[in-house]
Every structure is written in C-alpha cells, then in structure tokens.
Write an enzyme that holds these catalytic residues in place. Sequence first.
Site, PDB file in Angstrom:
ATOM      1  N   GLU A   1      -4.431   7.373  -4.624  1.00 54.93           N
ATOM      2  CA  GLU A   1      -4.775   6.678  -5.870  1.00 54.93           C
ATOM      3  C   GLU A   1      -6.158   7.116  -6.318  1.00 54.93           C
ATOM      4  OE1 GLU A   1      -4.247   2.448  -5.379  1.00 54.93           O
ATOM      5  OE2 GLU A   1      -2.194   2.682  -4.696  1.00 54.93           O
TER       6      GLU A   1
ATOM      7  N   HIS B   1      -1.831   0.268  -9.760  1.00 51.20           N
ATOM      8  CA  HIS B   1      -2.363  -0.715  -8.797  1.00 51.20           C
ATOM      9  C   HIS B   1      -2.982  -1.922  -9.519  1.00 51.20           C
ATOM     10  CE1 HIS B   1      -4.021  -1.187  -4.456  1.00 51.20           C
ATOM     11  NE2 HIS B   1      -3.818  -2.365  -5.018  1.00 51.20           N
TER      12      HIS B   1
ATOM     13  N   ARG C   1       0.865  -1.175   0.000  1.00 53.82           N
ATOM     14  CA  ARG C   1       0.000   0.000   0.000  1.00 53.82           C
ATOM     15  C   ARG C   1       0.903   1.227   0.000  1.00 53.82           C
ATOM     16  NH1 ARG C   1      -3.488  -2.907  -1.380  1.00 53.82           N
ATOM     17  NH2 ARG C   1      -5.516  -3.296  -0.424  1.00 53.82           N
TER      18      ARG C   1
HETATM   19  C1  DGY Z   1      -6.046  -6.234  -2.712  1.00 48.35           C
HETATM   20  O1  DGY Z   1      -6.753  -7.215  -2.984  1.00 48.35           O
HETATM   21  O2  DGY Z   1      -5.979  -5.752  -1.589  1.00 48.35           O
HETATM   22  C2  DGY Z   1      -5.293  -5.629  -3.835  1.00 48.35           C
HETATM   23  O3  DGY Z   1      -4.480  -4.597  -3.453  1.00 48.35           O
HETATM   24  C3  DGY Z   1      -6.276  -5.172  -4.893  1.00 48.35           C
HETATM   25  O4  DGY Z   1      -5.643  -5.406  -6.106  1.00 48.35           O
END
Ligand code: DGY
Length: 324
Positions: free
Chosen positions: A266, A285, A237
């Site tokens: 984002e 992402h 993240r």
């Molecule tokens: C998640 O599943 O948390 C991912 O970051 C989304 O792609």
Amino acid sequence: MKKRLIVQGQLSDAQLATLEHLFEITQLSKAMSLDAPDNRHYLAEAHGIIGSGLAITPELLDAAPKLEAISTISVGYDNIPVDELTRRGIMLCNTPDVLTETTADTGFTLIMATARRVVELAEWIKADQWQASVGPALYGSDVHGKTLGMVGFGRIGQAVARRGALGFGMKVLYSNASPKPAIEQQLGATRRELDELLAESDFVCVTVPLTAETERLIGAQQFALMKRTAIFINIARGKVVDESALINALENGVIKAAGLDVFEQEPLSASSPLPHMPNVVALPHIGSATHETREAMAQRAVDNIRLALQGEPPISLVNEEVNQ
Ligand code: DGY
C-alpha cells in the site's frame, strides 16, 4: 521539565493544544522517515511518539533511549515490533473499540457492492451502455439469507457478523482460535475449522490481525476450497492473503468476486490488475476513514500517550506486561 513528544500523524488543533500544554512537542510530517538523520536528535530526547503508520524498527529504538511509550492511531500494530518494545519496557498503546462499527460498515459496503456489482454497473452507465434494461449477464447475487464465513471473530469480525445475521438474515460461520459462546448464541453463529468454513460460505470475510501465524493464511489451496460463486472480502491486512493466488482465482473463475480494502503493498499501484477487474471492488484502505471515527481514534491515541507519560495506566495498552 516537560517530557518530549514526537507527533507524526493527524491531530486536531484542540488535540495538539492539549499535548502542547503538557509536553514539548516536535511535529514531523508523515512523509518523513522517523529515523531520518535530521530527526535523530529528536529521537534521542523523545519520551513518547504518537502517530499513524509509524515505521518502528529496533534500530530506531536504539536511537531513542529515553522512550517510554508509543501511541499508534490505529487498532493494528503489525508495523511495530511489540516484543522488542516490551523487552525495553516501552509501552505500546492502540485504538481498539472506537473504530469497530465503522470498519464493519466498510466490510458490509464491500459485501453489498461486490454482490450487486455496484461499481461495475455505475461505470457501465457512465460509458453510455444503458440502452435497455439489464439482462442476466449483469445480474448480481443475493446477500440476504446467504452464508457469511468470518475468518477471525474479534470485535470487528463480530460487528460484521451482527450486520449479516440481524440485518440480512444471514447464516454466520466463524473460524477463530477460541470459541465465542455468547455471540454464537446471540447471532446463531457456528464455529468451524477454516477449511470447512471456506467450503460452506457464500461470502468469506477476513478480519484476522496480521501476525506470523496469519501471514498468507489464504492462498491458492484455500481459494480452491471455496465455492465458484464465493465472494471474498478482506478488511484485515493485505499480507494475510497471497495476492497473486487471489488474482489467479479471480481471473480463472475459481471464485466469483472480491471486495478489498487492503493490499500486500500500500498504496496499491494502478499497475496492479486488481482495481481493473470488473469483479473486484478495490478501496484505498478506508476501513476506519470517516470524520467521526478518525477524530475518535486520534483522541484515544492522545489520551493514551497523555496517561502513559504522566505515569497513569493508558486506556488501551497492548503490552500490559510493561506495567506489571
Ligand atoms: C487500523 O486501525 O489498524 C486500520 O487498519 C487503519 O484504518
């Protein structure tokens, strides 16, 4: 009477049909805030919510007194106040496992692309710069045989490490709250304190979940510990990293390059310097964004909410305490 379910995410026709058979469905577009005034009456009656990128707040939960379960189409749930859900007896389900290998593929894509300067050199050809064979100024760095430092060693961290150790003969270091002896043995991996790992690794790859403890875990002090030749990868993240410290480290040669799938804000604005830096590979992402994996994640989320609302244990329940 059928229970009521809010759907705010991408499901296939077959998945929707399964849910429609069992529940009264309200479909909301992703652009629409769940607790917009127009949606309040849906929330008031909803027993379940399924979707991705769900913005859940205590105020929204106040408006949904009948809510029994939330099923997020993601493994991460940093956008959801789990303790608040647990306190209210609401189940939270997520989608681990089905995206592990795909997200690890993305991590390794970033390792390879940054080390071998794939995007920069592809742009170089498009700009008609290829007049003679490349010289040292455009050489990349080897990946095979180097040291891979995994910050976080859960399912996805281990899957990236497996690619590095078994596919590329890399030495694997990891920092993690608990030791992982079985995988240590399998990959010849060694647990290190974070500072030691940062100082010893050629590639530092972050896979920790975002929590109060990991927010801004990597900042100016941590970049300063890394080798000047280090390549930094983040598939976790954005908020795990102090982004202005990262920009500073890249601009001033504190580290060599970065491969980033996640950002503090984002979608990332084109006005951010990051995607314009030649030593950065920035992706929107896409960790789990393949047809197969997104379909599997949606299916897991559908199964979770179906089971939860039918009074059976869901496959992936985050707050187990609710069902005890
Ligand atoms: C998640 O599943 O948390 C991912 O970051 C989304 O792609």
